[in-house]
Design a protein around this motif. Structure first.
Motif, PDB file in Angstrom:
ATOM      1  N   ARG A 373      26.115  35.787  79.682  1.00 50.28           N
ATOM      2  CA  ARG A 373      26.408  35.821  81.117  1.00 50.28           C
ATOM      3  C   ARG A 373      25.271  36.440  81.929  1.00 50.28           C
ATOM      4  O   ARG A 373      24.927  35.956  83.007  1.00 50.28           O
ATOM      5  CB  ARG A 373      27.691  36.613  81.338  1.00 50.28           C
ATOM      6  CG  ARG A 373      28.118  36.741  82.804  1.00 50.28           C
ATOM      7  CD  ARG A 373      29.281  37.692  82.930  1.00 50.28           C
ATOM      8  NE  ARG A 373      28.913  39.039  82.522  1.00 50.28           N
ATOM      9  CZ  ARG A 373      29.653  39.816  81.728  1.00 50.28           C
ATOM     10  NH1 ARG A 373      30.790  39.377  81.236  1.00 50.28           N
ATOM     11  NH2 ARG A 373      29.246  41.028  81.417  1.00 50.28           N
ATOM     12  N   ASP A 374      24.676  37.517  81.413  1.00 47.18           N
ATOM     13  CA  ASP A 374      23.706  38.266  82.207  1.00 47.18           C
ATOM     14  C   ASP A 374      22.257  37.868  81.950  1.00 47.18           C
ATOM     15  O   ASP A 374      21.399  38.119  82.798  1.00 47.18           O
ATOM     16  CB  ASP A 374      23.854  39.767  81.925  1.00 47.18           C
ATOM     17  CG  ASP A 374      25.185  40.317  82.421  1.00 47.18           C
ATOM     18  OD1 ASP A 374      25.745  39.733  83.364  1.00 47.18           O
ATOM     19  OD2 ASP A 374      25.666  41.316  81.861  1.00 47.18           O
ATOM     20  N   ARG A 417      24.056  26.349  84.809  1.00 46.27           N
ATOM     21  CA  ARG A 417      22.934  27.127  85.349  1.00 46.27           C
ATOM     22  C   ARG A 417      21.674  26.925  84.501  1.00 46.27           C
ATOM     23  O   ARG A 417      20.560  26.871  85.037  1.00 46.27           O
ATOM     24  CB  ARG A 417      23.314  28.602  85.413  1.00 46.27           C
ATOM     25  CG  ARG A 417      24.456  28.881  86.378  1.00 46.27           C
ATOM     26  CD  ARG A 417      24.706  30.373  86.536  1.00 46.27           C
ATOM     27  NE  ARG A 417      25.838  30.606  87.421  1.00 46.27           N
ATOM     28  CZ  ARG A 417      27.103  30.735  87.030  1.00 46.27           C
ATOM     29  NH1 ARG A 417      27.385  30.676  85.738  1.00 46.27           N
ATOM     30  NH2 ARG A 417      28.063  30.928  87.898  1.00 46.27           N
ATOM     31  N   HIS A 481      24.365  32.888  91.268  1.00 44.53           N
ATOM     32  CA  HIS A 481      23.767  33.928  90.439  1.00 44.53           C
ATOM     33  C   HIS A 481      22.361  34.191  90.974  1.00 44.53           C
ATOM     34  O   HIS A 481      21.529  33.288  90.999  1.00 44.53           O
ATOM     35  CB  HIS A 481      23.693  33.493  88.979  1.00 44.53           C
ATOM     36  CG  HIS A 481      24.959  33.717  88.230  1.00 44.53           C
ATOM     37  ND1 HIS A 481      25.003  33.991  86.879  1.00 44.53           N
ATOM     38  CD2 HIS A 481      26.249  33.731  88.640  1.00 44.53           C
ATOM     39  CE1 HIS A 481      26.264  34.159  86.499  1.00 44.53           C
ATOM     40  NE2 HIS A 481      27.034  33.991  87.547  1.00 44.53           N
ATOM     41  N   THR A 489      20.486  38.393  85.536  1.00 46.89           N
ATOM     42  CA  THR A 489      21.361  38.155  86.678  1.00 46.89           C
ATOM     43  C   THR A 489      21.696  39.489  87.339  1.00 46.89           C
ATOM     44  O   THR A 489      22.267  40.375  86.714  1.00 46.89           O
ATOM     45  CB  THR A 489      22.652  37.452  86.243  1.00 46.89           C
ATOM     46  OG1 THR A 489      22.319  36.175  85.684  1.00 46.89           O
ATOM     47  CG2 THR A 489      23.591  37.247  87.432  1.00 46.89           C
ATOM     48  N   LYS A 492      26.223  38.386  91.458  1.00 47.31           N
ATOM     49  CA  LYS A 492      27.108  37.222  91.311  1.00 47.31           C
ATOM     50  C   LYS A 492      28.064  37.235  92.497  1.00 47.31           C
ATOM     51  O   LYS A 492      28.763  38.227  92.709  1.00 47.31           O
ATOM     52  CB  LYS A 492      27.876  37.267  89.989  1.00 47.31           C
ATOM     53  CG  LYS A 492      26.996  37.222  88.762  1.00 47.31           C
ATOM     54  CD  LYS A 492      27.807  37.182  87.482  1.00 47.31           C
ATOM     55  CE  LYS A 492      28.379  38.547  87.154  1.00 47.31           C
ATOM     56  NZ  LYS A 492      27.354  39.483  86.683  1.00 47.31           N
TER      57      LYS A 492
END
Length: 713
Positions: A373-374, A417, A481, A489, A492
Motif C-alpha cells: 500500500r505505501d 496505480r 495517492h 505514498t 491518500k
C-alpha cells in the motif's frame, strides 16, 4: 591475505581490552618498550616470527593478528551496561519518542522501509533490498537465544519493571511481554534487513549515523531533499514494536570504521526508570563490549563479532552487501486487534486471531499489505527506470519455514496505480480517457512561497497527475495517492463532489523529484513539502517547521494544489455529455408533459436557505466546506452571512473565523457577506476555516454551518 585495521590502532585497543600495558607486553615478548611503542604509533611493524608471540600474549590465534578484522577473544567479555539513575533524582518512565507511534507492524513497515529508501546507495543504480523475517522461537531454540543475550543479567531489571507495572504504561507492556514468553513458552523475533544501503557508519559516540540511531534521540542525519525522514522519530518504532523494549543490531558498513566493515554489533534496551538491588537506573541499556576508555570500563560500545556469535544472536546476514539488520526481540502487533480476521483465512480461527498479537501468520499478512500500500511506487519501474526498492516477507518457527518468502509485487497489491506509473515512465499516457486501460496525464501547478514570510511566489512547480480506471484489488476507489522523490505514498485522499455516475478510478500525484528531477523547482518543492509533513509522514499541511521557515499561511499553497488536483480529476473522469438532439425526439414522443401554471412570485424580501453541505478536514487541520443555497422566488433576496461553529453538548457553540470565503456560482462575497445575483434560484460558495480560531483539534469536533441575515449576529 586481506587485512583489516592498521596494526598500531588495533594492537592499542587489544591491550586496553586485555588490561595490559605496553611495558607488560614488551616484557612477555622479551623486547623493549620502545619496540612496542613503535608498533602502536605506526613507525614499524613486527616481524612475522614475532606475530605468533603477540597472538599467544593476547590469547588469540595467529590469523586474527594477521587479518585484524575482529577483536581478540581475550578482551573484556560481552555484557549489559545500564545507565545509572540521574544524580538529581529525575526519572524517565519511558522513551517519549516511542509514544509517537503505535505497536503496529504496519507502522513499523512504513518507517523502516522509508529509512532504508533514504539510505539507499545510489552510485550503482540498484534498488535497496529489504527483507522482513518473522521468527518464532520455542523450546531449546528459545533457551539458546536467551543465553546469547545474557537473559539472566537482564531478568532482575525486568522484574523491577514488573513491580511498577500497575502504575506505568511502559511497565505494563513489558510485564505482559515477559509473562507471554514464560507462560506460552515462545518469543517472536522480527528482523528487518536492508542491502545496498549505507549501514550504520561513524564512531560510537561522535556525530554519525551509528550514534544517531543507537545513542541519541530526535536526531536525523538524512541527506538530500527527497529523503522521507526528518524528525529522527522513525527509529523509535523499532523499540515500540518490541514488548520487551529490546533491539539488537548488526551492520555492514559502506565506509570502513576501525579498518573494517562487517558484523558491527550492538544492542539497545529501552526500559523505564527502575531500582535493582537498591541502585536506581535511568532507563536505557546497551549490550556490547566494555569500552576501556570509559570510567571503570563500564560503558559498552559496539564490537566486531565473529560469525558464530552473530548466528547465536539470529543476526546472520545473507551477503557482505552494506546495510543493517535490526532484530526486534519480543515483537507484537497490538493494532492488529482492530483488523479482525480476513475472509478465507483458514489458518487462524476468529477467536485466536482476535486475541493473539504475536501470531506470525497474521503479522506476515499485515506486513505485505502495508508494504504494498505505501511503497508500490518505489517498487515500480518502467521505460528504462529501475525500481528504488525490492521487499520480501517470510515467517519461520525454530528455523523452519512457516510462510514461504513472499516478494511484494506492486502490480498485485496496487494494479491500477502501478499501471498508471509505468505508463508515465514509458511515455504511454493520453490526454483523455476514452478506452479501458488508458492512463490520462495532466500537470497541476504548485505555487511555491518565498521563505521567511516574504510576500510573493518563488516559482511554480508543475506536478504530474495520473488517472486510470480502478480495479477490484486496489482497495478504496476514487482516491489520489500523492508522493514525492522517494516514492513513498505520503497522502491518500478522496475527491469530493464527483459527478453522478462517475466510473471508479484511481489517481496518482507526482510532486517534486517524483515528477522528474528536471521539472522546474523540483528540489524546492521537495524541501517545501518535506517541511509540511508531520512525524507520521502521512499528509501535507501546517507544521511548526513550515510556519517558522515560510509563514503561518504557507500551508494554503498546499490547499490550492489540492483544489487544482481535485478539479483536474473531476474533469478527467467526467463522462462526455450527449448532444442536445441525441435521443431527444424519441424521448419527447414517449412522454406526455403537463405544464403547471406559474406560481405567483411573492412580493418583498425572501430568505435564502442552506440546502446542501460538503465538509472535509484539510491538510492543515481546517474545515473545508462547499455549500449550496436555494433561493425562493421574490423581488428582493436578503444578503446572508455564513457562520461556522463547533457543535458542543452544552453551552454556546464556539464560532470559527474564515480563512477563505469565495463565491463559486450565483453569488459574490463582500466583507464576509453573500450577495446573490438577481433572478437566480441556486448559488454555491466555498470556504475554509482559520485553524488559529479552533479551540480544539478539528478531528475531535463536528461542524455546524448557519446562514444568518443582516450582519450575522
Amino acid at each position: 591475505m586481506e587485512t583489516g585495521e592498521e596494526f598500531g590502532p588495533w594492537l592499542a585497543r587489544q591491550l586496553k581490552l586485555a588490561g595490559k600495558t605496553q611495558a607488560e607486553l614488551a616484557e612477555e615478548l622479551g623486547l623493549t618498550r620502545a619496540a612496542v611503542s613503535a608498533w602502536i604509533t605506526g613507525r614499524s611493524t613486527p616481524r612475522p616470527t614475532v606475530m605468533a608471540d603477540i597472538a599467544k600474549a593476547l590469547g588469540t590465534d595467529l590469523s586474527t593478528v594477521h587479518t585484524r578484522t575482529t577483536d581478540t577473544q581475550s578482551g573484556l567479555p560481552l555484557t549489559w551496561y545500564h545507565r545509572p539513575g540521574y544524580p538529581d533524582g529525575g526519572r524517565d518512565l519511558g522513551n517519549a519518542a516511542a509514544f509517537a507511534f503505535d505497536a503496529d507492524v504496519q507502522v513499523l513497515a512504513r518507517e523502516t522501509c522509508q529509512n532504508s529508501l533514504d539510505e539507499r546507495l545510489t552510485d550503482n543504480g540498484r534498488p535497496v533490498r529489504v527483507r522482513y523475517t518473522l521468527h518464532e522461537l520455542t523450546g531449546e531454540a528459545l533457551d539458546a537465544f536467551r543465553d546469547a543475550i545474557l537473559w539472566n543479567e537482564l531478568f532482575p531489571h525486568y522484574s523491577a519493571v514488573s513491580e511498577i507495572a500497575g502504575h506505568q504504561k511502559v511497565g505494563r507492556v513489558v510485564d505482559a511481554g515477559v509473562r507471554d514468553m514464560y507462560e506460552k513458552g515462545r518469543l517472536v523475533l522480527l528482523r528487518v534487513d536492508d542491502y545496498n544501503a549505507s549501514g550504520l557508519t561513524g564512531d560510537d559516540y561522535a556525530d554519525g549515523k551509528f550514534a544517531a540511531v543507537v545513542r541519541r534521540q530526535l536526531e536525523s542525519l538524512k541527506s538530500g531533499t527527497a529523503a522521507g525522514g526528518s524528525y529522527g522519530l522513525g527509529k523509535a518504532t523499532l523499540w515500540a514494536t518490541s514488548a520487551l523494549g529490546l533491539v539488537l543490531i548488526n551492520s555492514t558498513l559502506s565506509e570502513p570504521h576501525e579498518g573494517r566493515t562487517e558484523r558491527r554489533v550492538i544492542g539497545r534496551l529501552e526500559l523505564p526508570w527502575r531500582e535493582v538491588d537498591g541502585k536506581p537506573y535511568a532507563g536505557p541499556a546497551w549490550f556490547g563490549r566494555p569500552d576501556p576508555d570509559s570510567p571503570g570500563a563500564e560503558v559498552v560500545r559496539s564490537w566486531w563479532a565473529d560469525e558464530e556469535t552473530v548466528a547465536r544472536l539470529h543476526l546472520t546476514r545473507d551477503s557482505d552487501e552494506p546495510g543493517t539488520s535490526f532484530l526486534i526481540v519480543g515483537a507484537h502487533d497490538v493494532a492488529s486487534l482492530e483488523g479482525g480476521v480476513s475472509e478465507g483465512d483458514d489458518e487462524i480461527t476468529e477467536e485466536e486471531g482476535s486475541e493473539d498479537t504475536r501470531d506470525i501468520r497474521r503479522m506476515h499478512r499485515r506486513l505485505v499489505e502495508a508494504l504494498g500500500r505505501d511503497f508500490w511506487a518505489a517498487m515500480t519501474g518502467g521505460g528504462g527506470r529501475l525500481p528504488l526498492l525490492e521487499v520480501s516477507v517470510r515467517a519461520l518457527r525454530n528455523g523452519e519455514e512457516v510462510v514461504p518468502e513472499q516478494q511484494v509485487d506492486p502490480s498485485v497489491e496496487q494494479p491500477s496505480r502501478t499501471r498508471a506509473l509505468r505508463a508515465y515512465y514509458e511515455g504511454a499516457t493520453v490526454d483523455r480517457l476514452t478506452e479501458a486501460g488508458q492512463v490520462a496525464a495532466r500537470t497541476v501547478p504548485l505555487k511555491l512561497p518565498l521563505q521567511g514570510g516574504a510576500r510573493g511566489t518563488l516559482g511554480t512547480h508543475q506536478a504530474v497527475l495520473l488517472v486510470t480506471e480502478a480495479e477490484d484489488r486496489d482497495g478504496t476507489k476514487n482516491q489520489v495517492h500523492s508522493l514525492r522523490g522517494n516514492r513513498m505514498t505520503v497522502r491518500k485522499a478522496g475527491v469530493p463532489r464527483l459527478p453522478v455516475g462517475t466510473n471508479p478510478f484511481q489517481a496518482v500525484l507526482l510532486v517534486g523529484e517524483a515528477a522528474g528531477e528536471s521539472a522546474p523547482f523540483a528540489q524546492e518543492a521537495e524541501e517545501f513539502l518535506r517541511a509540511a509533513e508531520p512525524p507520521e509522514h502521512d499528509r501535507w499541511g501546517q507544521t511548526e517547521e513550515l510556519t517558522l521557515r515560510w509563514s503561518p499561511s504557507a500551508y494554503r499553497r498546499i490547499s490550492m494544489l489540492t483544489s487544482e488536483v481535485n478539479n483536474a480529476v473531476r474533469d478527467l473522469v467526467a463522462r462526455p455529455r450527449r448532444g442536445n438532439q441525441e435521443g431527444g425526439e424519441a424521448l419527447r414522443k414517449a412522454l406526455t408533459v403537463r405544464k403547471r401554471p406559474k406560481a405567483k412570485a411573492p412580493s418583498g424580501p425572501v430568505i435564502p436557505v442552506l440546502e446542501g453541505l460538503e465538509a472535509t478536514i484539510g491538510d492543515g487541520g481546517e474545515w473545508q466546506i462547499t455549500a449550496e443555497v436555494s433561493i425562493p422566488k421574490g423581488d428582493e433576496v436578503v444578503p446572508m452571512v455564513p457562520i461556522a461553529q463547533l457543535d458542543v453538548r452544552s453551552g454556546g457553540r464556539p464560532r470559527l473565523d474564515w480563512a477563505e470565503l469565495v463565491a463559486v456560482e450565483g453569488c459574490e462575497v463582500q466583507d464576509g457577506t453573500l450577495r446573490f445575483t438577481p433572478g437566480i434560484r441556486r448559488a454555491t460558495f466555498r470556504g475554509a476555516t482559520d485553524i488559529t480560531s479552533h479551540p480544539v483539534r478539528t478531528s475531535l469536533t463536528r461542524l455546524v454551518l448557519e446562514l444568518r441575515a443582516g450582519k450575522g449576529e
